[in-house]
Structure formats: structure tokens, C-alpha cells
Write a protein that holds these residues in place. Structure first.
Motif, PDB file in Angstrom:
ATOM      1  N   ASN A  44      -4.671   0.159 -21.277  1.00 27.42           N
ATOM      2  CA  ASN A  44      -3.570  -0.352 -21.947  1.00 27.42           C
ATOM      3  C   ASN A  44      -3.553  -2.001 -22.261  1.00 27.42           C
ATOM      4  OD1 ASN A  44      -2.555   2.420 -21.813  1.00 27.42           O
ATOM      5  ND2 ASN A  44      -1.840   2.077 -19.818  1.00 27.42           N
ATOM      6  N   ALA A  45      -4.114  -2.558 -21.268  1.00 26.37           N
ATOM      7  CA  ALA A  45      -3.904  -4.223 -21.506  1.00 26.37           C
ATOM      8  C   ALA A  45      -4.660  -4.493 -22.417  1.00 26.37           C
ATOM      9  CB  ALA A  45      -4.206  -4.973 -19.999  1.00 26.37           C
ATOM     10  N   ILE A  46      -5.878  -4.068 -22.853  1.00 20.91           N
ATOM     11  CA  ILE A  46      -6.798  -4.629 -24.095  1.00 20.91           C
ATOM     12  C   ILE A  46      -6.910  -3.838 -25.031  1.00 20.91           C
ATOM     13  CG2 ILE A  46      -8.088  -5.815 -22.277  1.00 20.91           C
ATOM     14  CD1 ILE A  46     -10.065  -3.503 -22.283  1.00 20.91           C
ATOM     15  N   ALA A  47      -5.870  -2.681 -25.011  1.00 25.06           N
ATOM     16  CA  ALA A  47      -5.980  -1.524 -26.011  1.00 25.06           C
ATOM     17  C   ALA A  47      -5.937  -2.445 -27.685  1.00 25.06           C
ATOM     18  CB  ALA A  47      -5.089  -0.345 -25.966  1.00 25.06           C
TER      19      ALA A  47
ATOM     20  N   SER B 116     -10.820  -7.745 -18.753  1.00 25.72           N
ATOM     21  CA  SER B 116      -9.699  -7.413 -18.124  1.00 25.72           C
ATOM     22  C   SER B 116     -10.241  -7.044 -16.533  1.00 25.72           C
ATOM     23  CB  SER B 116      -9.566  -5.874 -18.861  1.00 25.72           C
ATOM     24  OG  SER B 116      -8.351  -5.154 -18.436  1.00 25.72           O
ATOM     25  N   ALA B 117     -11.205  -6.509 -16.057  1.00 23.02           N
ATOM     26  CA  ALA B 117     -11.746  -6.439 -14.670  1.00 23.02           C
ATOM     27  C   ALA B 117     -11.449  -7.794 -13.967  1.00 23.02           C
ATOM     28  CB  ALA B 117     -13.002  -5.930 -14.734  1.00 23.02           C
ATOM     29  N   PHE B 118     -11.834  -8.855 -14.658  1.00 22.74           N
ATOM     30  CA  PHE B 118     -11.681 -10.201 -14.066  1.00 22.74           C
ATOM     31  C   PHE B 118     -10.345 -10.444 -13.444  1.00 22.74           C
ATOM     32  CE2 PHE B 118     -11.285 -14.544 -14.438  1.00 22.74           C
ATOM     33  CZ  PHE B 118     -12.089 -15.169 -13.178  1.00 22.74           C
ATOM     34  N   PHE B 119      -9.430 -10.438 -14.760  1.00 17.15           N
ATOM     35  CA  PHE B 119      -7.899 -10.840 -14.606  1.00 17.15           C
ATOM     36  C   PHE B 119      -7.092  -9.847 -13.863  1.00 17.15           C
ATOM     37  CE2 PHE B 119      -9.226 -13.762 -18.146  1.00 17.15           C
ATOM     38  CZ  PHE B 119      -8.507 -14.939 -17.538  1.00 17.15           C
ATOM     39  N   ASN B 120      -7.718  -8.681 -13.827  1.00 10.93           N
ATOM     40  CA  ASN B 120      -6.994  -7.705 -12.947  1.00 10.93           C
ATOM     41  C   ASN B 120      -7.097  -8.146 -11.465  1.00 10.93           C
ATOM     42  OD1 ASN B 120      -5.558  -5.125 -13.714  1.00 10.93           O
ATOM     43  ND2 ASN B 120      -7.052  -5.381 -15.276  1.00 10.93           N
ATOM     44  N   PHE B 121      -8.496  -8.379 -11.057  1.00 10.67           N
ATOM     45  CA  PHE B 121      -8.792  -8.966  -9.697  1.00 10.67           C
ATOM     46  C   PHE B 121      -7.661 -10.139  -9.538  1.00 10.67           C
ATOM     47  CE2 PHE B 121     -11.162 -12.449  -7.632  1.00 10.67           C
ATOM     48  CZ  PHE B 121     -11.669 -11.701  -6.453  1.00 10.67           C
ATOM     49  N   LEU B 122      -7.820 -11.058 -10.362  1.00 13.09           N
ATOM     50  CA  LEU B 122      -7.216 -12.540 -10.320  1.00 13.09           C
ATOM     51  C   LEU B 122      -5.788 -12.056 -10.003  1.00 13.09           C
ATOM     52  CD1 LEU B 122      -8.389 -15.183 -12.483  1.00 13.09           C
ATOM     53  CD2 LEU B 122      -8.807 -15.036 -10.133  1.00 13.09           C
ATOM     54  N   GLY B 123      -5.087 -11.067 -10.715  1.00  8.85           N
ATOM     55  CA  GLY B 123      -3.633 -10.870 -10.691  1.00  8.85           C
ATOM     56  C   GLY B 123      -3.204 -10.180  -9.356  1.00  8.85           C
ATOM     57  N   VAL B 124      -4.200  -9.394  -8.755  1.00  4.10           N
ATOM     58  CA  VAL B 124      -3.811  -8.895  -7.391  1.00  4.10           C
ATOM     59  C   VAL B 124      -3.818  -9.943  -6.320  1.00  4.10           C
ATOM     60  CG1 VAL B 124      -4.346  -7.396  -5.733  1.00  4.10           C
ATOM     61  CG2 VAL B 124      -4.957  -6.493  -7.947  1.00  4.10           C
ATOM     62  N   LEU B 125      -4.828 -10.667  -6.400  1.00  4.38           N
ATOM     63  CA  LEU B 125      -4.925 -11.770  -5.452  1.00  4.38           C
ATOM     64  C   LEU B 125      -3.989 -13.102  -5.555  1.00  4.38           C
ATOM     65  CD1 LEU B 125      -6.673 -12.765  -3.142  1.00  4.38           C
ATOM     66  CD2 LEU B 125      -8.313 -13.841  -4.751  1.00  4.38           C
TER      67      LEU B 125
ATOM     68  N   PHE C 113      -3.848  -9.579 -16.047  1.00  3.24           N
ATOM     69  CA  PHE C 113      -3.364 -10.316 -14.790  1.00  3.24           C
ATOM     70  C   PHE C 113      -2.110  -9.815 -14.313  1.00  3.24           C
ATOM     71  CE2 PHE C 113      -0.876 -13.474 -12.547  1.00  3.24           C
ATOM     72  CZ  PHE C 113      -2.080 -14.172 -11.842  1.00  3.24           C
ATOM     73  N   MET C 114      -1.154  -9.370 -15.282  1.00  6.39           N
ATOM     74  CA  MET C 114       0.120  -8.923 -14.633  1.00  6.39           C
ATOM     75  C   MET C 114      -0.151  -7.363 -14.198  1.00  6.39           C
ATOM     76  SD  MET C 114       2.023 -11.541 -14.565  1.00  6.39           S
ATOM     77  CE  MET C 114       3.057 -10.338 -13.502  1.00  6.39           C
ATOM     78  N   HIS C 115      -1.196  -6.669 -15.011  1.00  2.00           N
ATOM     79  CA  HIS C 115      -1.151  -5.256 -14.686  1.00  2.00           C
ATOM     80  C   HIS C 115      -1.550  -5.298 -13.071  1.00  2.00           C
ATOM     81  CE1 HIS C 115      -4.144  -2.006 -13.798  1.00  2.00           C
ATOM     82  NE2 HIS C 115      -3.006  -1.227 -14.109  1.00  2.00           N
ATOM     83  N   GLY C 116      -2.561  -6.174 -12.908  1.00  2.00           N
ATOM     84  CA  GLY C 116      -3.129  -6.468 -11.448  1.00  2.00           C
ATOM     85  C   GLY C 116      -2.060  -6.635 -10.445  1.00  2.00           C
TER      86      GLY C 116
END
Length: 349
Positions: free
Chosen positions: A38-41, A58-67, A201-204
């Protein structure tokens, strides 16, 4: 209470804990697979980026968002871990928690097969609630002071996302109305990429914390505690969840990208940027206040707001209706599955 990685590994000798960890990581993986697209749609469907590079970003920024966000503010994780009460029998609690996670995976995978944008947040909340009701024999298993935040999040993501989408798009149009269209398109192509990164990032940050809260519950139960209130979130746990979500995101979800980015409303580049920025702001505010929201809600309501800023007929309300019905069915559907699975697991194990 601080949890070391070595004690976590030792706890996996408990079959119920091992099952809980496997299922939780499975849910995180599915979340990255089904929710993160959804974040990159909009970025993909306006051709600001090609699908595969967008998914990797998106995978990279999801990773950063969680951390990063969990390090700064872990209030969403605390809300999830305190939302239900599984009772004083920690062994039975582990079994019920496993049942809740199993129901979430089953529900989410089933929906993703049909390219339906699922609300992993609602699935998680429904699954935990259904299992807690099953083990406690009634609604005393629900902490309503925390659960009410779910309703706040439902309203906030819909209303705030729509309003911000409408307002930000109007502001962008006002600022750029006398500018050269070719130049602004070039600018918004790059701005869209930044907006998609912010959304990822915010999704993560939002969804990653929810599942960290679940793992905290599991580790509390295996240590004989009835709640996770005194557990400090360790860095290794943040890394474990963020890596799993990042890998799940890398799998992609092209059906969902099409459903959100193309079928709901046709967007130009400046509109897509406006929707990304609006969605990211909505999720950020909710995360800071410990309110679990659906990132799908935030993004799709922002897209609707952007579409409505031009004219209401620009929004395909048939697609919106299908999504709303899916969200409405998630609570009773996933909750009922979790309730039944918890009863079954408790009877068998």
C-alpha cells in the motif's frame, strides 16, 4: 525486566513459545507482504518507480521504521501487549496466544490470494481479542481502557487521512498553478519517491511495533508473568522484527498495488505525492500517541481525500465499498476464527 537474546533462545525449548515465535514472525512476514505494498502503490502506478525497485526501497524503509521508531517511542507496542488479559494460567495463555496468531495468518493469507488490501492491524486486534474472550470465558479478557484506542484509531485514520489528503492536495495545486507543468511533473516524480519512502517507514514503525507487543506477551508468559508491563524492549528484538518485515515486503504484492493505486482513483504525480504525505503524517501522529491504526486505512482514506479535492466522481466508490466491507468483516471474522482456534488448542494441548 530486560530480556537477553540468550534467554530468548533458551525459551524456544518450550514448544508453545516456539510456536508463538514462529507464528508471530509468520504474521510479520505476511504483513510485509500484504500491507506494505500500500505504501508504494501510487508511486508504481504513476510510473515514478518501477515495481521491483519500489518494493526493495519499501523493504529497506520498513526495516528502518521498525528499528528507529521503536527506539524513540514504543507506545504502540505497549498498547497491544496491554489490550487483552489472558488470565493467570501462563501455560494456557501461551496456547491461546498461539491460536490467535494462527487465525491471523490464515485470515490474511486468504484475503491476499484475492488481491484484497487487508488490515493486518484489525486482524491482529481481532485475533488477540477473540482468543482472550475464549480463555477467559467472556469479555473480562478485554482491557477496554486500552481497546478503546482501536476505535480512536479507526476514526482517526479515516477522518484525518481524508482531510489531510484534501487539504494538502489543495495547497499543492494553489502553489503550483502558475508553474510549468513539465517541470512540476519532474519535481513530483522525485517527491513521490520520498513520499513512498516516508509511508514505508511509518508502516514499519506502526505495524512492526504491534507485533513486537505480541512477542513481548509471549516472552512474559514463558517467564511466568501474566503481562508484559515490566519488560524493556531489547534492540535484538527490534532487529528480528524489522528484518522479518523487510523480507516480507521484498516478496511484494502486485495485486494489492493495482487495487490501491489504480482501481480506487486515477492519480497524477502531484496527487500521489499528496496522498503519500497525508498518509505518513496520519500514521506518525497515531504512533506517537500509542494509537494502533490500520496503515491501509490511512493510505486509502488519503487517496480518497486527494481524489475528492478535484471532484467526488474521481473516486471509484465501488472499490472503496469493497474495502470497507472487508475491514468490517475482519473483526468478527478473524475474531471468531481466533475464538474457535483458542478453544480447540486449549482442548488439545
Amino acid at each position: 525486566m530486560t530480556l537477553s537474546f540468550s534467554s530468548f533462545i533458551q525459551s524456544l525449548s518450550n514448544p508453545a513459545m516456539l510456536l508463538t515465535v514462529v507464528l508471530t514472525l509468520g504474521v510479520i512476514f505476511v504483513n510485509g507482504w500484504t500491507d506494505a505494498p500500500n505504501a508504494i502503490a501510487t508511486t508504481v502506478t504513476t510510473r515514478a518507480m518501477r515495481t521491483r525497485p519500489a518494493i526493495i526501497m519499501s523493504a529497506f524503509f520498513n526495516f528502518l521504521g521498525v528499528l528507529v521508531m521503536t527506539t524513540i517511542n514504543s507506545s504502540v507496542a505497549e498498547t497491544i501487549s496491554n489490550m487483552v488479559d489472558f488470565g493467570g494460567d501462563t501455560h494456557a495463555s501461551m496456547i491461546a496466544l498461539s491460536a490467535a496468531l494462527f487465525s491471523i495468518v490464515a485470515y490474511s493469507v486468504g484475503a491476499s490470494v484475492f488481491g484484497i488490501p487487508t488490515s493486518e492491524s484489525h486482524s491482529l486486534i481481532a485475533g488477540l481479542t477473540g482468543a482472550a474472550i475464549a480463555i477467559q470465558g467472556g469479555t473480562k479478557g478485554v482491557n477496554w481502557n486500552e481497546w478503546i484506542k482501536v476505535l480512536y484509531g479507526l476514526v482517526l485514520s479515516l477522518v484525518l487521512g481524508f482531510v489531510l489528503g484534501w487539504v494538502i492536495c489543495k495547497i499543492v495545486v494553489f502553489i503550483c498553478h502558475d508553474m510549468d507543468r513539465q517541470k512540476t511533473n519532474k519535481f513530483f516524480t522525485n517527491a513521490q519517491i520520498a513520499g513512498a519512502a516516508a509511508m514505508s517507514f511509518m508502516h514499519g514503525a506502526q505495524d512492526g511495533q504491534k507485533f513486537i507487543g505480541v512477542l513481548l506477551l509471549g516472552m512474559a508468559f514463558v517467564n511466568g508473568q501474566t503481562s508484559a508491563g515490566s519488560i524493556i524492549i531489547p534492540v535484538w528484538l527490534m532487529l528480528l522484527c524489522s528484518i522479518t518485515m523487510g523480507v516480507g515486503t521484498s516478496v511484494g504484492g502486485e495485486k494489492i498495488i493495482k487495487s490501491v493505486g489504480m482501481d480506487m482513483v486515477k492519480l497524477e504525480k502531484f496527487q500521489a505525492f499528496s496522498s503519500d504525505l497525508s498518509g505518513a503524517i496520519s500514521i506518525l501522529l497515531s504512533t506517537l500517541y500509542g494509537i494502533p491504526i490500520s496503515t491501509t486505512h490511512a493510505k486509502t482514506s488519503a487517496i480518497m481525500g486527494v481524489g475528492a479535492s478535484k471532484r467526488l466522481s474521481a473516486v471509484n466508490f465501488g472499490v472503496v465499498k469493497d474495502m470497507v466491507l472487508t475491514w468490517i468483516f475482519t473483526f468478527p471474522g478473524c475474531g471468531l476464527i481466533a475464538y474457535l482456534m483458542a478453544k480447540l488448542f486449549l482442548a488439545v494441548f
